[in-house]
Design a protein around this motif. Structure first.
Motif, PDB file in Angstrom:
ATOM      1  N   GLU A  17     101.052  -8.502  22.949  1.00 46.23           N
ATOM      2  CA  GLU A  17     101.536  -7.128  23.082  1.00 46.23           C
ATOM      3  C   GLU A  17     102.957  -7.089  23.627  1.00 46.23           C
ATOM      4  O   GLU A  17     103.783  -6.299  23.181  1.00 46.23           O
ATOM      5  CB  GLU A  17     100.613  -6.312  23.977  1.00 46.23           C
ATOM      6  N   SER A  77     106.330  -5.730  21.752  1.00 50.42           N
ATOM      7  CA  SER A  77     107.232  -4.780  22.388  1.00 50.42           C
ATOM      8  C   SER A  77     108.660  -5.312  22.374  1.00 50.42           C
ATOM      9  O   SER A  77     109.607  -4.586  22.036  1.00 50.42           O
ATOM     10  CB  SER A  77     106.769  -4.520  23.826  1.00 50.42           C
ATOM     11  N   ARG A  97     111.727   0.543  28.406  1.00 52.44           N
ATOM     12  CA  ARG A  97     111.300   1.952  28.372  1.00 52.44           C
ATOM     13  C   ARG A  97     112.228   2.768  27.464  1.00 52.44           C
ATOM     14  O   ARG A  97     111.782   3.657  26.749  1.00 52.44           O
ATOM     15  CB  ARG A  97     111.310   2.512  29.793  1.00 52.44           C
ATOM     16  N   ASP A 101     109.576   2.596  21.489  1.00 51.26           N
ATOM     17  CA  ASP A 101     108.964   3.913  21.300  1.00 51.26           C
ATOM     18  C   ASP A 101     107.454   3.908  21.553  1.00 51.26           C
ATOM     19  O   ASP A 101     106.830   4.966  21.596  1.00 51.26           O
ATOM     20  CB  ASP A 101     109.283   4.467  19.909  1.00 51.26           C
ATOM     21  N   LYS A 102     106.866   2.738  21.755  1.00 53.10           N
ATOM     22  CA  LYS A 102     105.432   2.642  22.058  1.00 53.10           C
ATOM     23  C   LYS A 102     105.185   2.273  23.519  1.00 53.10           C
ATOM     24  O   LYS A 102     104.081   1.884  23.892  1.00 53.10           O
ATOM     25  CB  LYS A 102     104.771   1.616  21.135  1.00 53.10           C
ATOM     26  N   PHE A 103     106.209   2.417  24.342  1.00 52.20           N
ATOM     27  CA  PHE A 103     106.108   2.066  25.758  1.00 52.20           C
ATOM     28  C   PHE A 103     105.149   3.003  26.485  1.00 52.20           C
ATOM     29  O   PHE A 103     105.188   4.210  26.299  1.00 52.20           O
ATOM     30  CB  PHE A 103     107.488   2.126  26.411  1.00 52.20           C
ATOM     31  N   THR A 104     104.266   2.415  27.301  1.00 54.40           N
ATOM     32  CA  THR A 104     103.316   3.169  28.122  1.00 54.40           C
ATOM     33  C   THR A 104     103.259   2.509  29.504  1.00 54.40           C
ATOM     34  O   THR A 104     103.689   1.362  29.659  1.00 54.40           O
ATOM     35  CB  THR A 104     101.898   3.132  27.517  1.00 54.40           C
ATOM     36  N   PRO A 105     102.704   3.208  30.490  1.00 50.67           N
ATOM     37  CA  PRO A 105     102.521   2.557  31.792  1.00 50.67           C
ATOM     38  C   PRO A 105     101.658   1.296  31.692  1.00 50.67           C
ATOM     39  O   PRO A 105     101.905   0.313  32.399  1.00 50.67           O
ATOM     40  CB  PRO A 105     101.835   3.642  32.636  1.00 50.67           C
ATOM     41  N   GLU A 106     100.679   1.291  30.816  1.00 47.31           N
ATOM     42  CA  GLU A 106      99.837   0.109  30.629  1.00 47.31           C
ATOM     43  C   GLU A 106     100.651  -1.050  30.056  1.00 47.31           C
ATOM     44  O   GLU A 106     100.506  -2.200  30.475  1.00 47.31           O
ATOM     45  CB  GLU A 106      98.654   0.436  29.711  1.00 47.31           C
ATOM     46  N   LEU A 107     101.528  -0.756  29.102  1.00 50.57           N
ATOM     47  CA  LEU A 107     102.377  -1.805  28.538  1.00 50.57           C
ATOM     48  C   LEU A 107     103.339  -2.326  29.600  1.00 50.57           C
ATOM     49  O   LEU A 107     103.587  -3.537  29.676  1.00 50.57           O
ATOM     50  CB  LEU A 107     103.145  -1.292  27.317  1.00 50.57           C
ATOM     51  N   GLU A 108     103.850  -1.459  30.449  1.00 51.12           N
ATOM     52  CA  GLU A 108     104.720  -1.916  31.536  1.00 51.12           C
ATOM     53  C   GLU A 108     103.960  -2.875  32.458  1.00 51.12           C
ATOM     54  O   GLU A 108     104.501  -3.898  32.878  1.00 51.12           O
ATOM     55  CB  GLU A 108     105.265  -0.752  32.356  1.00 51.12           C
TER      56      GLU A 108
END
Length: 123
Positions: A10, A14, A91, A95-102
Motif C-alpha cells: 500500500e 501511494s 498528503r 489523492d487516495k491519502f487517508t489517516p490509515e494510509l498515513e
C-alpha cells in the motif's frame, strides 16, 4: 521484526501515485526545509535515495548490513522532521491519502529507520 507485505505494498502504491508528479521530490525538499528542521532542505535526489533505502530496510531488516549498503543522508536527529515533511508531501500529492494510509507510511518508515540502525524502536 518484519513489515507486513500488504502494508508495504500500500505504501509503495501511494509512493507511485506521488512519484507520477514530477514535482513531488522538489516539494518534499521544500517541506523538509520549511519544517523547522535545524538544517535546511536536502537535494531531491538525496531525499529520494533515503526513501528508497528505508523502504528496502523495512522489507528486509538485513538490508542495511549488507556489503555495499549506503548509509542514510539524513542524520538521526532529523528523522522526525524528515518523516513529517514526507507525510505533508504525500498528503498533498496522493489523492487516495487517508489517516490509515498515513499510519501505514509511518509504520514502514519507522521500521526502515530501525532496521537501518538510525533509530531504536520504543520497547
Amino acid at each position: 521484526m518484519t513489515i507486513d507485505e500488504d502494508i508495504l505494498h500500500e505504501v509503495q502504491q501511494s509512493l507511485g501515485r506521488c512519484a507520477n508528479h514530477s514535482s513531488f521530490f522538489d516539494r518534499f525538499g521544500s517541506n523538509f526545509k520549511a519544517g523547522q528542521s535545524p538544517v535546511g532542505g536536502r537535494q531531491p535526489r538525496l531525499l529520494k535515495d533515503d526513501l528508497t533505502r528505508l523502504l528496502m530496510c523495512a522489507r528486509d531488516p538485513d538490508f542495511a548490513s549488507r556489503p555495499g549498503a549506503v548509509a542514510l543522508n539524513v542524520p538521526p536527529q532529523l528523522s522526525r522532521f524528515w518523516i513529517d515533511a514526507l507525510m505533508t508531501t504525500v498528503r498533498e500529492f496522493d489523492d487516495k491519502f487517508t489517516p490509515e494510509l498515513e499510519r501505514k507510511w509511518r509504520t514502514v518508515l519507522i521500521m526502515g529507520l530501525a532496521s537501518s540502525g538510525k533509530v531504536k524502536l520504543p520497547a
